[in-house]
Every structure is written in structure tokens, then in C-alpha cells.
Write an enzyme that holds these catalytic residues in place. Sequence first.
Site, short mmCIF file in Angstrom:
data_model
loop_
_atom_site.label_atom_id
_atom_site.label_comp_id
_atom_site.label_asym_id
_atom_site.label_seq_id
_atom_site.Cartn_x
_atom_site.Cartn_y
_atom_site.Cartn_z
N GLU A 21 0.81 -1.22 0.00
CA GLU A 21 0.00 0.00 0.00
C GLU A 21 0.85 1.27 0.00
O GLU A 21 0.38 2.34 0.38
CB GLU A 21 -0.94 -0.01 1.21
CG GLU A 21 -1.90 -1.18 1.22
CD GLU A 21 -2.75 -1.23 2.47
OE1 GLU A 21 -3.59 -0.33 2.64
OE2 GLU A 21 -2.57 -2.15 3.27
N SER A 153 -6.69 -1.99 1.58
CA SER A 153 -6.90 -1.25 0.33
C SER A 153 -7.38 -2.15 -0.80
O SER A 153 -7.02 -1.96 -1.96
CB SER A 153 -5.62 -0.52 -0.10
OG SER A 153 -5.32 0.50 0.82
N TYR A 223 -9.40 4.81 -4.79
CA TYR A 223 -8.42 5.90 -4.68
C TYR A 223 -8.35 6.85 -5.87
O TYR A 223 -7.87 7.98 -5.73
CB TYR A 223 -7.03 5.32 -4.42
CG TYR A 223 -6.95 4.61 -3.09
CD1 TYR A 223 -7.01 5.34 -1.90
CD2 TYR A 223 -6.84 3.23 -3.02
CE1 TYR A 223 -6.97 4.70 -0.68
CE2 TYR A 223 -6.80 2.59 -1.79
CZ TYR A 223 -6.86 3.33 -0.63
OH TYR A 223 -6.80 2.69 0.59
N ARG A 262 -11.05 3.24 11.56
CA ARG A 262 -12.24 3.23 10.72
C ARG A 262 -12.78 1.81 10.68
O ARG A 262 -12.03 0.87 10.42
CB ARG A 262 -11.90 3.70 9.31
CG ARG A 262 -13.08 4.21 8.50
CD ARG A 262 -12.74 4.39 7.04
NE ARG A 262 -12.63 3.10 6.38
CZ ARG A 262 -11.61 2.75 5.60
NH1 ARG A 262 -10.59 3.57 5.41
NH2 ARG A 262 -11.60 1.56 5.03
N ASP A 264 -15.41 -0.90 9.08
CA ASP A 264 -16.17 -1.15 7.85
C ASP A 264 -17.26 -2.19 8.07
O ASP A 264 -17.01 -3.23 8.71
CB ASP A 264 -15.23 -1.63 6.74
CG ASP A 264 -14.19 -0.58 6.37
OD1 ASP A 264 -14.40 0.61 6.69
OD2 ASP A 264 -13.17 -0.96 5.75
N GLU A 278 -14.05 -5.32 8.77
CA GLU A 278 -12.70 -5.15 9.28
C GLU A 278 -12.57 -3.81 9.99
O GLU A 278 -13.45 -2.96 9.92
CB GLU A 278 -11.68 -5.24 8.15
CG GLU A 278 -11.82 -4.17 7.10
CD GLU A 278 -10.77 -4.29 6.01
OE1 GLU A 278 -9.56 -4.18 6.33
OE2 GLU A 278 -11.15 -4.48 4.84
N ASN A 280 -9.72 -0.66 10.30
CA ASN A 280 -8.50 -0.06 9.77
C ASN A 280 -7.93 0.89 10.82
O ASN A 280 -8.58 1.88 11.17
CB ASN A 280 -8.81 0.71 8.49
CG ASN A 280 -9.33 -0.19 7.39
OD1 ASN A 280 -8.55 -0.80 6.68
ND2 ASN A 280 -10.65 -0.29 7.26
N GLY A 284 -6.85 5.74 5.36
CA GLY A 284 -6.36 6.66 4.35
C GLY A 284 -6.70 8.10 4.66
O GLY A 284 -7.73 8.40 5.27
#
Length: 322
Positions: A21, A153, A223, A262, A264, A278, A280, A284
Site C-alpha cells: 500500500e 486497500s 483511490y 475506521r 467497515d 474489518e 482499519n 487513508g
Amino acid sequence: MSDLRKEFGKVGVLFGGRSAEREVSLMSGKGVLAALQAKGIDAHPFDPAERSIAELATEGFDRVFIALHGVFGEDGSLQGALEQLGIPYTGPGVMASSIAMDKIMTKRICVSNGVPTPAFVSLEVASTTTERLQAVAKEFGLPLMLKAPHEGSTIGIARVESADCLRDGFDLCARYDSVILAEQFVKGRELTVPVIGRGRDARALPIVEIRAPQGNYDYEHKYFSDETEYLCPAPLDEALTKRIQTLAVNAFNAIGCTGWSRVDFMLRESDNEPFLLEINTSPGMTSHSLVPMSARVAGTGYEDLCVEILRLATLGLKQSSK
């Protein structure tokens, strides 16, 4: 000298790194660096792929903002090195970072703490036969999600639509990991919930709904594409919104996160039941990223968000602050 410059001292923004990443991390880190400098903070770029982490101590950095994604930045190893150097850092500590980097372990802990996830099983790459894959597909049904559990990602993920594609999907994920997560596919709406703070003070920001073309929220659509639609706050009723935000904070605390992360989810189409995918721990911070988007809806701009996250940088047994 500005008050923030005095408060934070010399700050290193860690980005780049050696994971798959890296490209995303470079974008995140450049954004964070520019934001902190715009606020008058003495912030400097630092790429661990090009320099030794030990230089953070020898060059007198007072704290660091971790904008690294994936292994060697988000998996607890860097956090352990920073603990040894005595340099406060943003985001969760060693244990929570390590757990969250492993999607399988994250799911086990969250399920045991009342946070539902899609049905799953872990498969060893070296010993998983085609017959075993077929048995999993029969148990969970198709489509079937296969994931490299230590990547992010959308790297190392395959959505298998037919039995004929099982082996190819598995082999694709096996390029990135020695264990593969096989997960029941949940048809529905993709949601994400940023969480900021620690322990009882942790709070969920507005929920973001992600609507990618044909439901394909891959690396390109995440992205670089302008085709993906983001709805924030997500169009959900108040009770469901609060329930999902509560689940996000519960998951955040269950694995011992602090600072920011974060979470999800998939919201099942048939009955509006949420399922955690998951967590994070170093999300990002690019122009397309979801935490800044959510914070902006809550009234916090990008630069102020970066400062708030930096202010939460700590050392030590972070999980003990619950």
C-alpha cells in the site's frame, strides 16, 4: 512560535514504507504533512523505506503521525519500535494494531464481544485442496469472498462467482498471504464508520455509504476513480444509524484501539442487519478518503482533523485507558 508548534514540538509524518500500500500511503502522508505545516506545526516527512526508524530519536522528533498503511506500519511492529524509542505516535498501540491487521483475529474478537461478522473460515495456503475450497463454497454459497487477511486497500481480495473460479481466486489471494480468509458474501450496502478517541470517550463520526459502479469498490474505484459515489451521512434512519455507530465503537474498544480507526460494515439488503468486515487502524487520508469526508460533515475540516489525531498521540499501555 505558534501555540501548536510549542505543544507538539518536532513532528515526523511517517509515510511511504515497504508494504503493498506504499502508493496510497504516499498520498495520505503528503496530505497530512501539508495540513500540519499549514497549522504552523514543525512537521517533517519521514519514509521508513528510505531511513532507519532509529533516526527519529537521534534527530529529536517529539512525536509522529503514522500515515503508513499495511505491514511494517499498521501491524504493530512499527508501534513496538516507537515504544522502545519513547516517541509518542498516533493511532492504536502494539496489540490493537497487530490484531486489527489480522482480519481473522479481528472477527473472532468482535464476535465474542457481540459484534456480528459474516460467517467465515481460515484456510492454510499450503494445505488447502480444491476439494476443500468446493466444500467451503457449498457451505457458504456463491458468490464467496476470499481475502488475504493481512492486507488492506482491497489488495489480495477475490469475489468468486462460480465454482470454476475458486482456484484462481484462491491463488490470487495466496500471492499476498500464507492464510486465506473465506467469508460468506453479504449482499447489501457498504458502510464505514470513523471512530476517534479512547475508551469511554471514543465517539463515532457520521456514517459514510459507498456506492461503487456495479458494487465493485476495488483499488481503482477507492483511490482514483470519480465514479464512486459517497453518501455522508448515510441515508439510514436514526435508530439504525445509532446502532451501527454503537457497534463501531464497541468493535474499536473490543480490540483495544485508541486515537482513531475506521470500522467497515456491510448492511444486509434483506433485513438491514449490519455485519463488520474489518477495522482499519491507520485509515487513508487522501483526497478520496472517508475519514476526512465524515469529519467534514461533522464540522471538522481536514487540517483540524489532522491536529486532533496528532493530539491523541501517546505511548504505553494504550488499551488500559478504557
